[in-house]
Write a protein that holds these residues in place. Structure first.
Motif, PDB file in Angstrom:
ATOM      1  N   LEU A   1       0.909  -1.262  -0.094  1.00 40.83           N
ATOM      2  CA  LEU A   1       0.003   0.167  -0.129  1.00 40.83           C
ATOM      3  C   LEU A   1       1.032   1.201  -0.072  1.00 40.83           C
ATOM      4  CD1 LEU A   1      -2.721   1.498   0.137  1.00 40.83           C
ATOM      5  CD2 LEU A   1      -2.561   1.074   2.727  1.00 40.83           C
ATOM      6  N   LEU A   2       0.670   2.169  -0.818  1.00 40.37           N
ATOM      7  CA  LEU A   2       1.546   3.292  -1.127  1.00 40.37           C
ATOM      8  C   LEU A   2       0.344   4.420  -0.878  1.00 40.37           C
ATOM      9  CD1 LEU A   2       3.314   2.568  -4.446  1.00 40.37           C
ATOM     10  CD2 LEU A   2       4.096   2.345  -2.154  1.00 40.37           C
ATOM     11  N   THR A   3       0.762   5.215   0.310  1.00 34.17           N
ATOM     12  CA  THR A   3      -0.137   6.311   0.828  1.00 34.17           C
ATOM     13  C   THR A   3       0.173   7.920   0.646  1.00 34.17           C
ATOM     14  OG1 THR A   3       0.836   6.321   2.808  1.00 34.17           O
ATOM     15  CG2 THR A   3      -1.118   4.803   2.549  1.00 34.17           C
ATOM     16  N   ASN A   4       1.696   7.664  -0.036  1.00 33.00           N
ATOM     17  CA  ASN A   4       2.200   9.069  -0.343  1.00 33.00           C
ATOM     18  C   ASN A   4       1.294   9.974  -1.473  1.00 33.00           C
ATOM     19  OD1 ASN A   4       3.761  11.056  -2.111  1.00 33.00           O
ATOM     20  ND2 ASN A   4       4.809  10.886  -0.019  1.00 33.00           N
ATOM     21  N   SER A   5       0.715  11.181  -1.160  1.00 31.75           N
ATOM     22  CA  SER A   5      -0.211  11.637  -1.855  1.00 31.75           C
ATOM     23  C   SER A   5       0.418  12.033  -3.364  1.00 31.75           C
ATOM     24  CB  SER A   5      -0.668  12.892  -1.311  1.00 31.75           C
ATOM     25  OG  SER A   5       0.094  13.879  -1.098  1.00 31.75           O
ATOM     26  N   THR A   6       1.591  12.495  -3.321  1.00 27.43           N
ATOM     27  CA  THR A   6       2.387  12.866  -4.667  1.00 27.43           C
ATOM     28  C   THR A   6       2.320  11.556  -5.577  1.00 27.43           C
ATOM     29  OG1 THR A   6       3.412  14.430  -3.589  1.00 27.43           O
ATOM     30  CG2 THR A   6       4.340  13.931  -5.604  1.00 27.43           C
ATOM     31  N   VAL A   7       2.877  10.403  -4.911  1.00 24.45           N
ATOM     32  CA  VAL A   7       2.865   9.284  -5.617  1.00 24.45           C
ATOM     33  C   VAL A   7       1.667   8.769  -6.179  1.00 24.45           C
ATOM     34  CG1 VAL A   7       3.572   6.625  -5.581  1.00 24.45           C
ATOM     35  CG2 VAL A   7       4.733   8.234  -4.326  1.00 24.45           C
ATOM     36  N   ARG A   8       0.467   8.954  -5.545  1.00 20.59           N
ATOM     37  CA  ARG A   8      -0.864   8.697  -6.120  1.00 20.59           C
ATOM     38  C   ARG A   8      -1.258   9.631  -7.080  1.00 20.59           C
ATOM     39  NH1 ARG A   8      -6.117  10.073  -5.061  1.00 20.59           N
ATOM     40  NH2 ARG A   8      -7.866   8.383  -4.999  1.00 20.59           N
ATOM     41  N   THR A   9      -0.773  10.895  -7.148  1.00 19.50           N
ATOM     42  CA  THR A   9      -1.322  11.608  -8.130  1.00 19.50           C
ATOM     43  C   THR A   9      -0.438  11.224  -9.597  1.00 19.50           C
ATOM     44  OG1 THR A   9      -1.440  13.605  -6.660  1.00 19.50           O
ATOM     45  CG2 THR A   9      -0.972  14.178  -9.090  1.00 19.50           C
ATOM     46  N   TRP A  10       0.901  11.056  -9.455  1.00 20.20           N
ATOM     47  CA  TRP A  10       1.701  10.363 -10.365  1.00 20.20           C
ATOM     48  C   TRP A  10       0.956   9.176 -11.036  1.00 20.20           C
ATOM     49  CZ3 TRP A  10       7.678  10.362 -10.663  1.00 20.20           C
ATOM     50  CH2 TRP A  10       8.069  11.633 -10.304  1.00 20.20           C
ATOM     51  N   CYS A  11       0.637   8.141 -10.259  1.00 21.10           N
ATOM     52  CA  CYS A  11       0.017   7.077 -10.582  1.00 21.10           C
ATOM     53  C   CYS A  11      -1.251   7.302 -11.374  1.00 21.10           C
ATOM     54  CB  CYS A  11      -0.228   6.238  -9.798  1.00 21.10           C
ATOM     55  SG  CYS A  11      -0.719   4.574 -10.153  1.00 21.10           S
ATOM     56  N   GLN A  12      -1.982   8.384 -10.967  1.00 21.99           N
ATOM     57  CA  GLN A  12      -3.430   8.805 -11.723  1.00 21.99           C
ATOM     58  C   GLN A  12      -3.109   9.150 -12.888  1.00 21.99           C
ATOM     59  OE1 GLN A  12      -4.897  11.457  -8.435  1.00 21.99           O
ATOM     60  NE2 GLN A  12      -6.585  10.026  -8.396  1.00 21.99           N
ATOM     61  N   LEU A  13      -1.934  10.083 -12.869  1.00 18.77           N
ATOM     62  CA  LEU A  13      -1.639  10.695 -14.320  1.00 18.77           C
ATOM     63  C   LEU A  13      -1.079   9.552 -15.294  1.00 18.77           C
ATOM     64  CD1 LEU A  13       0.219  13.802 -13.108  1.00 18.77           C
ATOM     65  CD2 LEU A  13      -1.865  13.876 -14.433  1.00 18.77           C
ATOM     66  N   TYR A  14      -0.314   8.615 -14.649  1.00 18.40           N
ATOM     67  CA  TYR A  14       0.100   7.244 -15.676  1.00 18.40           C
ATOM     68  C   TYR A  14      -1.189   6.647 -16.055  1.00 18.40           C
ATOM     69  CZ  TYR A  14       2.910   3.274 -16.551  1.00 18.40           C
ATOM     70  OH  TYR A  14       3.429   2.309 -17.395  1.00 18.40           O
ATOM     71  N   PHE A  15      -2.086   6.405 -15.300  1.00 16.78           N
ATOM     72  CA  PHE A  15      -3.344   5.577 -15.680  1.00 16.78           C
ATOM     73  C   PHE A  15      -3.817   6.503 -16.692  1.00 16.78           C
ATOM     74  CE2 PHE A  15      -3.276   2.627 -12.520  1.00 16.78           C
ATOM     75  CZ  PHE A  15      -4.105   1.757 -12.485  1.00 16.78           C
ATOM     76  N   ALA A  16      -3.982   7.706 -16.758  1.00 13.37           N
ATOM     77  CA  ALA A  16      -4.675   8.641 -17.893  1.00 13.37           C
ATOM     78  C   ALA A  16      -4.026   8.520 -19.255  1.00 13.37           C
ATOM     79  CB  ALA A  16      -4.672  10.201 -17.358  1.00 13.37           C
ATOM     80  N   ARG A  17      -2.615   8.365 -19.153  1.00 16.79           N
ATOM     81  CA  ARG A  17      -1.836   8.249 -20.191  1.00 16.79           C
ATOM     82  C   ARG A  17      -1.738   6.944 -20.827  1.00 16.79           C
ATOM     83  NH1 ARG A  17       3.992  11.287 -21.467  1.00 16.79           N
ATOM     84  NH2 ARG A  17       4.461  10.320 -23.357  1.00 16.79           N
ATOM     85  N   PHE A  18      -1.713   6.012 -19.980  1.00 13.32           N
ATOM     86  CA  PHE A  18      -1.466   4.573 -20.579  1.00 13.32           C
ATOM     87  C   PHE A  18      -2.554   3.604 -20.135  1.00 13.32           C
ATOM     88  CE2 PHE A  18       2.874   6.311 -19.800  1.00 13.32           C
ATOM     89  CZ  PHE A  18       3.426   6.175 -21.017  1.00 13.32           C
ATOM     90  N   SER A  19      -3.218   2.767 -21.207  1.00 14.01           N
ATOM     91  CA  SER A  19      -4.047   1.901 -20.610  1.00 14.01           C
ATOM     92  C   SER A  19      -3.952   0.473 -21.470  1.00 14.01           C
ATOM     93  CB  SER A  19      -5.494   2.524 -21.328  1.00 14.01           C
ATOM     94  OG  SER A  19      -5.410   2.742 -22.672  1.00 14.01           O
ATOM     95  N   PRO A  20      -4.458  -0.698 -20.834  1.00 11.62           N
ATOM     96  CA  PRO A  20      -4.067  -1.840 -21.489  1.00 11.62           C
ATOM     97  C   PRO A  20      -4.887  -2.062 -22.684  1.00 11.62           C
ATOM     98  CG  PRO A  20      -5.480  -1.909 -19.496  1.00 11.62           C
ATOM     99  CD  PRO A  20      -5.094  -0.611 -19.479  1.00 11.62           C
ATOM    100  N   SER A  21      -4.287  -2.830 -23.509  1.00 16.49           N
ATOM    101  CA  SER A  21      -4.800  -3.381 -24.936  1.00 16.49           C
ATOM    102  C   SER A  21      -5.812  -4.393 -24.530  1.00 16.49           C
ATOM    103  CB  SER A  21      -3.882  -3.265 -25.907  1.00 16.49           C
ATOM    104  OG  SER A  21      -3.100  -4.319 -25.731  1.00 16.49           O
ATOM    105  N   LYS A  22      -5.223  -5.236 -23.797  1.00 16.94           N
ATOM    106  CA  LYS A  22      -5.987  -6.607 -23.443  1.00 16.94           C
ATOM    107  C   LYS A  22      -5.686  -6.920 -22.040  1.00 16.94           C
ATOM    108  CE  LYS A  22      -2.268  -9.493 -25.160  1.00 16.94           C
ATOM    109  NZ  LYS A  22      -1.127  -8.471 -25.825  1.00 16.94           N
ATOM    110  N   LYS A  23      -6.694  -8.043 -21.471  1.00 19.93           N
ATOM    111  CA  LYS A  23      -6.397  -8.297 -20.203  1.00 19.93           C
ATOM    112  C   LYS A  23      -5.028  -9.208 -19.923  1.00 19.93           C
ATOM    113  CE  LYS A  23      -8.751 -11.099 -16.648  1.00 19.93           C
ATOM    114  NZ  LYS A  23      -9.950 -11.919 -16.385  1.00 19.93           N
TER     115      LYS A  23
END
Length: 211
Positions: A153-175
């Motif tokens: 569990l990563l609770t650092n707010s800055t790391v969480r923001t980074w991860c949200q941006l990562y999710f927004a930019r990249f996405s899986p093409s398949k499971k």
């Protein structure tokens, strides 16, 4: 190669040939050779390669004593630990990775450093293993080197923001797609390049540095 050369040299000095020794004599000769190498401060790894090479050439040869001496050498001389990197340097490496268009590398460094992950564990993550919650990020590691299911569990707010941006930019093409589209070799090369770029080349950083 060096260890094998040392072995041949010692046989010559004693006026012996490898083929003239029986199985027990070969085992004890190698055991004594290892002890001499240890006393002379030589590198243990090279002599492990030597023993493996001898066993490969003659698979029927039982080297019980020699391998026990080799294992005892490891107990006396623990493996060299990867050097730790200053947090400021790691932050600089993350930012440098972003600036040169390597956001996946930056996020991987972040996960490994903040979550105490091995690089191999981070590279094994799929998109289904990473969850963003209201309190942080959950990483499901599955079976790790310790052989048990682990979650981080990563609770650092800055790391969480980074991860949200990562999710927004990249996405899986398949499971089952990997969260990081990187290889271990590529990560190691970039770690050394970024460290050198930021003046940390003398630290001798490795991929285990983050952990």
């Amino acid at each position: 190669h060096t260890a094998l050369a040392d072995l041949e040299s010692e046989l010559d000095e004693r006026g012996l040939s490898w083929d003239s020794l029986d199985e027990v004599e070969k085992d004890w000769f190698l055991a004594e050779h290892l002890l001499d190498a240890r006393d002379e401060g030589k590198t243990r790894h090279d002599f492990g390669v030597m023993l493996s090479a001898v066993a490969k050439v003659d698979p029927r040869l039982k080297l019980k004593v020699a391998w026990k001496v080799f294992q005892a050498w490891a107990i006396e001389t623990p493996p060299q630990q990867a050097p730790a990197a200053p947090p400021e340097l790691l932050t600089g490496m993350m930012l440098a990775a972003f600036s040169i268009g390597r956001p996946q590398l930056a996020m991987l460094i972040c996960f490994c450093y903040c979550g105490l992950l091995r690089v191999s564990e981070a590279l094994a993550l799929t998109w289904e293993d990473v969850f963003i919650t209201s309190t942080g990020i959950v990483l499901c590691l599955g079976v790790t080197k310790r052989g048990m299911e682990q979650k981080v569990l990563l609770t650092n707010s800055t790391v969480r923001t980074w991860c949200q941006l990562y999710f927004a930019r990249f996405s899986p093409s398949k499971k089952g797609d990997k969260f990081f589209n990187l290889t271990y070799g590529a990560v190691l090369r970039w770690v050394k390049r970024l460290a050198s770029l930021l003046g940390g080349e003398s630290l001798g950083l490795t991929t285990h540095t983050f952990r």
